[in-house]
Scaffold this active site. Structure first.
Site, PDB file in Angstrom:
ATOM      1  N   ASP A   1      -7.537   2.176  -1.824  1.00 55.78           N
ATOM      2  CA  ASP A   1      -6.214   2.556  -1.357  1.00 55.78           C
ATOM      3  C   ASP A   1      -6.226   2.708   0.161  1.00 55.78           C
ATOM      4  OD1 ASP A   1      -4.054   4.563  -0.555  1.00 55.78           O
ATOM      5  OD2 ASP A   1      -3.512   4.183  -2.634  1.00 55.78           O
TER       6      ASP A   1
ATOM      7  N   TYR B   1      -1.160  -2.925   0.596  1.00 53.09           N
ATOM      8  CA  TYR B   1      -1.549  -2.513   1.942  1.00 53.09           C
ATOM      9  C   TYR B   1      -0.630  -1.367   2.366  1.00 53.09           C
ATOM     10  CZ  TYR B   1      -4.067  -7.012   2.285  1.00 53.09           C
ATOM     11  OH  TYR B   1      -4.915  -8.081   2.090  1.00 53.09           O
TER      12      TYR B   1
END
Length: 545
Positions: free
Chosen positions: A120, A485
């Site tokens: 993440d 992203y």
């Protein structure tokens, strides 16, 4: 009657004593810290396996807690004392403990974070500013490849590298169209869409998901049929962790040749890189779907001088042999200058090594070794380009890169082909027809003690100024961004649609974002599964806003 009451009292006393002793033993084993006793006690009282709980659950007082948290923090800028950590880490080996952890987190007021690979971009799978429990799927990583039916069941904790390696041990003519970073976890990756070197041939990873094992907020384990098509639509690109817990994905494997052709070459400004890249923007998205050419753009010094130049690395992979690749490039893109001296024909699994910066001769077993793959230390942002950037715009970008202290990188992938065949509402991932390039912009913090040193802060400010400079050259209304992203600079407000649209429409566009909100309200109306930039639940119906 009195004897019966006495026996009942004795039985109750023994039961309470037994629980007290077992709880004391468990507390001693786990080094339970104040504030986490309620959750750990809940796990113990709802489990039939005392030893299993003690081996699979960690609190901050346990010597294994910090190493367990750290091992899959893939962005090292979060490896600092000030990063908020979970109250408890649970590392289940089966779905039953996942159910129990969900039940106990809800009962005792903890939020949940699910970590499959730890990639993440904002660390949201393993950190939070509220008390939370982290479910780490490191022990649930089985991969079952069915060559005859071209499918694979993959548990949430498996990484892409292990998936590729497992496929390659059974066949050289099947693969899965996903990314090239071997340590990315399968569980979260599909939830954002997922792309890689096969995107022009086969679309996104999520386009090739055909079933799932999924736990909803009530602990029910669902598959595609039992959850219904709306929820199945939402979790393939809409952020699966907003809706529940992915336990495993069923994937469609795709055909690849026994040998693919890869090449890497570099062009600098002195070699005509600007003009070559300008043409690349229109050629790469339109060329034969068997060819994918990724670029990486750097600023660097020329030799030992103080003068800088731009270097563009062109990394190509062709689903076929050089016999057809070279004539194709000679016809469509001769300026690139690919010759027989710079390409090699290798297996598809070896191409993953090459695109991760390793020699093709590296033993492919390395793809299964997460500790052998270097971690990142960076901040990133994403954009999509729908109109070719003009020469004068490219020159502005190059000048901006030269202002940087060599901590910056642009990574650019061409789109077009199969990914553009799908409607932008086919799944929540909307970046389809008309997209020429996807651009990842990043700065690293290598050599710095943290991301808050003066040098790191200057690098962060430079990245944001680059983002501003690119505004005229990237997509508009919305300015699209890739949800895998994730970037908290886009905002985290979610009190109403106007606030949430600041980031939600950039990731998913308006129609998809509104549909995701409606599905979220149906399957998790109390918004238990939440984190910054998760799909929100509003007190006012969306139709009234």
């Amino acid at each position: 009657m009195k004897i019966s009451q006495l026996n009942s009292s004795i039985f109750l006393f023994v039961l309470i004593l037994s629980f007290s002793v077992s709880w004391a033993a468990l507390s001693s084993i786990l080094d339970v810290t104040p504030g986490s006793e309620d959750f750990v006690g809940c796990l113990q009282s709802n489990s039939n396996n005392f030893s299993s709980i003690s081996q699979l659950t960690f609190t901050s007082g346990n010597a294994s807690f910090l190493p367990t948290w750290q091992v899959h923090v893939q962005n090292t800028r979060f490896l600092k004392p000030s990063t908020p950590k979970p109250s408890v880490i649970v590392t289940p080996v089966d779905e039953t403990l996942v159910q129990t952890a969900l039940f106990c987190a809800k009962k005792h007021g903890y939020e949940l974070r699910m970590r499959s690979g730890g990639h993440d971009y904002e660390g949201l799978s393993y950190t939070a500013d509220v008390p939370f429990v982290m479910i780490d799927f490191t022990n649930m990583r089985s991969i079952d490849v069915d060559v005859a039916n071209s499918t694979a069941w993959v548990q949430a904790g498996a990484a892409l590298g292990a998936l590729y390696y497992t496929i390659s041990q059974k066949t050289d003519t099947l693969y899965f169209p996903a990314g090239v970073c071997p340590t990315v976890g399968v569980g979260g990756y599909m939830g954002g869409g997922g792309y890689g070197n096969l995107l022009r041939k086969y679309g996104t990873a999520a386009d090739n998901v055909i079933d799932v094992r999924f736990m909803d907020v009530n602990g029910n384990i669902l598959d595609r049929k039992s959850m219904g098509e709306d929820l199945f639509w939402a979790i393939r690109g809409g952020g699966a962790s907003s809706f529940g817990i992915v336990l495993a994905w069923k994937l469609r494997l795709v055909a690849v040749p026994e040998k693919v052709t890869v090449f890497i070459l570099n062009k600098t400004l002195e070699d005509g890189a600007t003009e070559i890249f300008h043409k690349y923007q229109t050629v790469a998205p339109a060329i034969d779907r068997n060819l994918h050419i990724r670029t990486q753009v750097f600023a660097e010094y020329i030799g030992n001088s103080t003068k800088k130049t731009i270097r563009i690395m062109f990394e190509g992979i062709y689903q076929g042999t050089s016999d057809t690749l070279l004539p194709l490039l000679d016809d469509k893109f001769p300026e690139l200058g690919v010759t027989r001296e710079i390409y090699e024909e290798i297996k598809m699994v070896q191409s993953t090594l090459v695109f991760w910066g390793l020699p093709s001769s590296t033993p492919t077993e390395i793809l299964t070794n997460r500790s052998a793959i270097a971690k990142l230390n960076n901040k990133s942002k994403s954009d999509y380009v729908r109109t070719p950037i003009p020469i004068n715009g490219l020159k502005k970008i190059w000048r901006k890169l030269m202002e940087n202290d060599q901590s910056a990188l642009l990574m650019i992938n061409p789109f077009g082909g199969r990914i553009a065949d799908y409607s932008e509402t086919a799944i929540p991932y909307p970046h389809r027809a008309g997209v020429l390039l996807q651009m990842l912009k990043t700065v690293n913090f290598n050599g710095e003690a943290s991301d808050t040193t003066p040098t790191s802060l200057r690098r962060m400010a430079w990245l944001r100024s680059l983002d501003e400079l690119l505004t005229p050259y990237v997509s508009k209304n919305p300015r699209e961004a890739y949800s895998n992203y994730n970037d908290l600079d886009l905002g985290v407000g979610n009190a109403n649609y106007r606030e949430a649209s600041a980031w939600g429409e950039r990731y998913w566009k308006r129609d998809n974002f509104k549909k995701l909100i409606r599905i979220k309200a149906q399957v998790d109306p109390q918004n238990f599964f939440r984190r910054p930039q998760s799909i929100p639940v509003f007190s006012t119906p969306l139709s009234d806003m």
